[in-house]
Design a protein around this motif. Structure first.
Motif, PDB file in Angstrom:
ATOM      1  N   TRP A 129       0.820  -1.209   0.000  1.00  0.00           N
ATOM      2  CA  TRP A 129       0.000   0.000   0.000  1.00  0.00           C
ATOM      3  C   TRP A 129       0.853   1.259   0.000  1.00  0.00           C
ATOM      4  N   ALA A 130       1.983   1.209   0.729  1.00  0.00           N
ATOM      5  CA  ALA A 130       2.874   2.374   0.786  1.00  0.00           C
ATOM      6  C   ALA A 130       3.563   2.615  -0.551  1.00  0.00           C
ATOM      7  N   ALA A 131       3.961   1.519  -1.233  1.00  0.00           N
ATOM      8  CA  ALA A 131       4.626   1.656  -2.532  1.00  0.00           C
ATOM      9  C   ALA A 131       3.675   2.250  -3.572  1.00  0.00           C
ATOM     10  N   LYS A 132       2.423   1.769  -3.590  1.00  0.00           N
ATOM     11  CA  LYS A 132       1.439   2.324  -4.528  1.00  0.00           C
ATOM     12  C   LYS A 132       1.195   3.810  -4.254  1.00  0.00           C
ATOM     13  N   ARG A 133       1.090   4.134  -2.977  1.00  0.00           N
ATOM     14  CA  ARG A 133       0.860   5.522  -2.592  1.00  0.00           C
ATOM     15  C   ARG A 133       2.037   6.405  -3.013  1.00  0.00           C
ATOM     16  N   MET A 134       3.257   5.893  -2.831  1.00  0.00           N
ATOM     17  CA  MET A 134       4.453   6.665  -3.164  1.00  0.00           C
ATOM     18  C   MET A 134       4.560   6.897  -4.667  1.00  0.00           C
ATOM     19  N   ILE A 135       4.238   5.882  -5.466  1.00  0.00           N
ATOM     20  CA  ILE A 135       4.308   6.024  -6.925  1.00  0.00           C
ATOM     21  C   ILE A 135       3.315   7.082  -7.406  1.00  0.00           C
ATOM     22  N   THR A 136       2.127   7.084  -6.837  1.00  0.00           N
ATOM     23  CA  THR A 136       1.133   8.097  -7.200  1.00  0.00           C
ATOM     24  C   THR A 136       1.631   9.499  -6.859  1.00  0.00           C
ATOM     25  N   VAL A 137       2.243   9.633  -5.684  1.00  0.00           N
ATOM     26  CA  VAL A 137       2.789  10.925  -5.259  1.00  0.00           C
ATOM     27  C   VAL A 137       3.917  11.360  -6.189  1.00  0.00           C
ATOM     28  N   ILE A 138       4.746  10.417  -6.624  1.00  0.00           N
ATOM     29  CA  ILE A 138       5.867  10.733  -7.520  1.00  0.00           C
ATOM     30  C   ILE A 138       5.372  11.310  -8.838  1.00  0.00           C
ATOM     31  N   VAL A 139       4.395  10.639  -9.440  1.00  0.00           N
ATOM     32  CA  VAL A 139       3.885  11.108 -10.743  1.00  0.00           C
ATOM     33  C   VAL A 139       3.221  12.472 -10.597  1.00  0.00           C
ATOM     34  N   ALA A 140       2.442  12.647  -9.527  1.00  0.00           N
ATOM     35  CA  ALA A 140       1.802  13.945  -9.292  1.00  0.00           C
ATOM     36  C   ALA A 140       2.852  15.029  -9.053  1.00  0.00           C
ATOM     37  N   GLY A 141       3.895  14.693  -8.296  1.00  0.00           N
ATOM     38  CA  GLY A 141       4.952  15.653  -8.004  1.00  0.00           C
ATOM     39  C   GLY A 141       5.724  16.064  -9.240  1.00  0.00           C
ATOM     40  N   PHE A 142       5.949  15.131 -10.155  1.00  0.00           N
ATOM     41  CA  PHE A 142       6.672  15.459 -11.388  1.00  0.00           C
ATOM     42  C   PHE A 142       5.940  16.545 -12.170  1.00  0.00           C
ATOM     43  N   GLY A 143       4.628  16.373 -12.346  1.00  0.00           N
ATOM     44  CA  GLY A 143       3.862  17.356 -13.103  1.00  0.00           C
ATOM     45  C   GLY A 143       3.812  18.714 -12.432  1.00  0.00           C
ATOM     46  N   VAL A 144       3.629  18.723 -11.109  1.00  0.00           N
ATOM     47  CA  VAL A 144       3.547  19.986 -10.374  1.00  0.00           C
ATOM     48  C   VAL A 144       4.894  20.715 -10.380  1.00  0.00           C
ATOM     49  N   GLY A 145       5.993  19.977 -10.168  1.00  0.00           N
ATOM     50  CA  GLY A 145       7.317  20.595 -10.203  1.00  0.00           C
ATOM     51  C   GLY A 145       7.632  21.184 -11.563  1.00  0.00           C
ATOM     52  N   PHE A 146       7.200  20.487 -12.597  1.00  0.00           N
ATOM     53  CA  PHE A 146       7.432  20.932 -13.965  1.00  0.00           C
ATOM     54  C   PHE A 146       6.774  22.286 -14.223  1.00  0.00           C
ATOM     55  N   VAL A 147       5.498  22.412 -13.876  1.00  0.00           N
ATOM     56  CA  VAL A 147       4.770  23.648 -14.173  1.00  0.00           C
ATOM     57  C   VAL A 147       5.130  24.750 -13.182  1.00  0.00           C
ATOM     58  N   TYR A 148       5.357  24.413 -11.901  1.00  0.00           N
ATOM     59  CA  TYR A 148       5.646  25.430 -10.888  1.00  0.00           C
ATOM     60  C   TYR A 148       6.962  26.154 -11.185  1.00  0.00           C
ATOM     61  N   TYR A 149       8.030  25.386 -11.409  1.00  0.00           N
ATOM     62  CA  TYR A 149       9.325  26.016 -11.690  1.00  0.00           C
ATOM     63  C   TYR A 149       9.385  26.555 -13.119  1.00  0.00           C
ATOM     64  N   GLY A 150       8.663  25.905 -14.033  1.00  0.00           N
ATOM     65  CA  GLY A 150       8.674  26.373 -15.413  1.00  0.00           C
ATOM     66  C   GLY A 150       8.107  27.768 -15.556  1.00  0.00           C
ATOM     67  N   ILE A 151       7.004  28.045 -14.864  1.00  0.00           N
ATOM     68  CA  ILE A 151       6.407  29.382 -14.935  1.00  0.00           C
ATOM     69  C   ILE A 151       7.356  30.426 -14.368  1.00  0.00           C
ATOM     70  N   GLN A 152       8.044  30.089 -13.269  1.00  0.00           N
ATOM     71  CA  GLN A 152       8.966  31.058 -12.659  1.00  0.00           C
ATOM     72  C   GLN A 152      10.168  31.342 -13.551  1.00  0.00           C
ATOM     73  N   LEU A 153      10.748  30.287 -14.126  1.00  0.00           N
ATOM     74  CA  LEU A 153      11.926  30.463 -14.971  1.00  0.00           C
ATOM     75  C   LEU A 153      11.582  31.094 -16.312  1.00  0.00           C
ATOM     76  N   ASN A 154      10.325  31.055 -16.686  1.00  0.00           N
ATOM     77  CA  ASN A 154       9.900  31.557 -17.984  1.00  0.00           C
ATOM     78  C   ASN A 154       9.655  33.064 -17.995  1.00  0.00           C
ATOM     79  N   VAL A 155       9.838  33.736 -16.864  1.00  0.00           N
ATOM     80  CA  VAL A 155       9.508  35.173 -16.807  1.00  0.00           C
ATOM     81  C   VAL A 155      10.354  36.004 -17.757  1.00  0.00           C
ATOM     82  N   GLU A 156      11.567  35.543 -18.075  1.00  0.00           N
ATOM     83  CA  GLU A 156      12.420  36.336 -18.966  1.00  0.00           C
ATOM     84  C   GLU A 156      11.856  36.401 -20.379  1.00  0.00           C
ATOM     85  N   ASN A 157      10.975  35.470 -20.732  1.00  0.00           N
ATOM     86  CA  ASN A 157      10.391  35.464 -22.062  1.00  0.00           C
ATOM     87  C   ASN A 157       9.168  36.374 -22.182  1.00  0.00           C
TER      88      ASN A 157
END
Length: 566
Positions: free
Chosen positions: A354-382
């Protein structure tokens, strides 16, 4: 005094009626030798220390200050690796004549002198950056034209270094040093690597030092979040977790005010921000308390009691003299040392289904959120606005996100709040496509700014910020003490993996803004949908071991099903 107290269901020496009443009220356990009040850390904090007293508030503030350094080191490349604002044709002097390249067909400046793509066809030495070559790494090492993707390499390696650092610090904090000593180590290494980065002789060494800096600072946020939330009662965990994000925002907001006076030399910015982590380590870390939960899991009960006693004393409260800390899943086992050794051998997050399944779900969700959160901040120069103004505005967007997130955490469920925030961030990014300029074929670096686009980006960034903050707090509550730091570190790895791809997409966005917005939006929406498979943790206790959490959650599910049947 010869009478036995049989009505309590156990045999022990006769005690007074008052003592017996106290035992019943506190749900303590009495052995044959003397009365002993056995409680978990969660129960001690809620009943005797206070969910959030002045002592815990001071502790949380001291710990959360370190988020400032995490923010500064993460987002410094917005200024140090920025595309220079303009270029110009230069006049060459020699002993016999003056050659003005601006009047030559070899050098044709654009109407605003801002299209860096036009310099790609010019001979070397016929043009120069306005402000000189030390304003940014791009200007100093010529990271334009065929070398433009090298500009994204240092930022990407920084986040990749954070991935390895999260795994290292997460294991170190859970298994060996604990949260406080790991925070100390991370701050020292962050200060050292930040200063060394300012001495980089070329882009390759600069990228390597950024990797080391990302590795070093990754322990700060993990330990700060866990140290803060483990010291308070379940009622205040969400709000306390948000305090750290406020200091992260404060660090982000400080950057343009430090960067503007040092805009003529990017190296000075690194040197300045290398000082605060070292001062924090020397002056403030000694006053930070260790985690009583971690001490208890490691069998250091006396030290855990000392920490709780200190919290209670500063809150003008007192712990019972007969208090004995227990791990609930071990309360029925007389040999706690043996139980702890078995726990270390058998309890692994990846070995529990149960912990492994929960962790994998958190990993995939975290990847998408990290991508958009930092991407918007770094994109300000454009965005075609003043860089310093845009960063300040972007940071100010995060402040209401923190307060809104704190309010919503207290009244809504974690799962629903994260899911809706991530989906809103994704939809906002996709809506930005409508207002973005069409891609150009001539390597155009700057397009006309759109206030409508900036407004929608502001909404998207606020939503991404809420999702980012809530996910970290959510992860703390999803896993028990003996793997909590590891779980948070794995989530941080997922966030950093997403962030490591963001700089590359920012470079691509200079050619096709619509594509970058679309990719950011899709990943964020997927993250929000996946989180619906996670359990709700609002007002749930923080468990100590995987075994205890599995048993307690199973009982909770059975209880809920029985209520539904009734």
């Amino acid at each position: 005094m010869d009478q036995k107290q049989d009505h309590l269901g156990c045999n022990y020496k006769a005690v007074t009626k008052q003592e017996a009443a106290e035992l019943e009220v506190n749900d303590g356990k009495v052995n044959s030798a003397e009365s002993k009040l056995e409680l978990s850390v969660e129960e001690v904090v809620d009943r005797y220390v206070g969910s959030l007293g002045i002592s815990q508030l001071l502790h949380v503030v001291l710990v959360s200050l370190a988020w400032v350094f995490d923010s500064q080191n993460t987002l410094i490349t917005i200024f140090t690796d920025a595309q220079p604002a303009a270029w110009r044709c230069k006049t060459q002097f020699d002993h016999h004549n003056i050659t003005n390249y601006s009047n030559s067909s070899l050098c044709i400046t654009s109407s605003k002198g801002q299209d860096a793509g036009l310099v790609c066809g010019l001979p070397a030495g016929t043009w120069e950056w306005v402000g000189g070559n030390t304003t940014s790494t791009i200007a100093e090492w010529g990271l334009v034209c065929h070398r433009k993707f090298l500009a994204a390499l240092p930022a990407s390696l920084f986040f990749i270094g954070s991935i390895f650092g999260c795994a290292f610090y997460g294991h170190l904090a859970d298994a060996y040093l604990g949260r406080k000593k790991t925070l100390l180590l991370s701050c020292i290494l962050t200060s050292a690597t930040t200063f060394i980065t300012s001495l980089s002789p070329n882009v390759w060494m600069y990228a390597l030092f950024r990797f080391a800096n990302g590795f070093s600072r990754s322990g700060i946020r993990i330990c700060c979040l866990v140290l803060a939330t483990e010291a308070v009662g379940r009622k205040w965990r969400g709000q306390v977790g948000q305090y750290g994000f406020f200091f992260f925002t404060a660090g982000f907001l400080s950057l343009p005010f430090i960067a503007h006076p040092t805009r003529s030399c990017w190296r000075n910015l690194y040197k300045i921000i290398s000082v605060p982590p070292l001062m924090y380590t020397i002056l403030l870390v000694p006053f930070v308390s260790k985690s009583p939960r971690w001490l208890l899991v490691k069998g250091r009960n006396i030290e855990a009691l000392d920490v709780l006693e200190r919290f209670a004393r500063l809150n003008s409260k007192k712990l019972p003299d007969n208090l004995h800390l227990i791990i609930p899943s071990q309360s029925e086992n007389g040999n706690q040392g043996e139980s702890e050794r078995e726990s270390k051998k058998k309890e692994s997050l990846w070995n529990v289904k149960w912990a492994a399944k929960r962790m994998i779900t958190v990993i995939v969700a975290g990847f998408g959120v990290g991508f958009v959160y930092y991407g918007i901040q770094l994109n300000v120069e454009n965005l075609n606005f003043n860089l310093y103004f845009t960063v300040v505005l972007n940071t100010l967007m995060e402040i209401p996100a923190i307060f809104i997130g704190s309010l919503l955490l207290s009244i809504t469920k974690r799962r629903l709040l994260f899911s809706l925030s991530a989906i809103l961030a994704g939809v906002s990014c996709i809506l930005c496509i409508i207002f973005s300029s069409k891609a150009k074929a001539n390597y155009q670096y700057h397009s006309r700014g759109s206030w409508a686009q900036l407004t929608i980006e502001a909404i998207g960034f606020m939503a991404a910020s809420i999702a980012f903050d809530v996910l970290l707090i959510y992860c703390v509550e999803l896993f028990p003490t003996n793997v909590r730091n590891f779980a948070v570190s794995v989530l941080r790895q997922a966030l950093m993996l997403g962030a490591s791809l963001a700089p590359l997409l920012v470079v691509v966005g200079r050619l096709s803004p619509s594509l970058s917005f679309l990719v950011f939006g899709v990943f964020s929406i997927i993250s929000g949908i996946l989180s619906l498979w996670l359990p709700e943790t609002k007002n749930a206790p923080l468990y100590e071991t995987l075994k205890q959490q599995e048993e307690e959650e199973k009982l909770h599910r059975l209880s809920n099903s029985n209520h539904l049947e009734v």
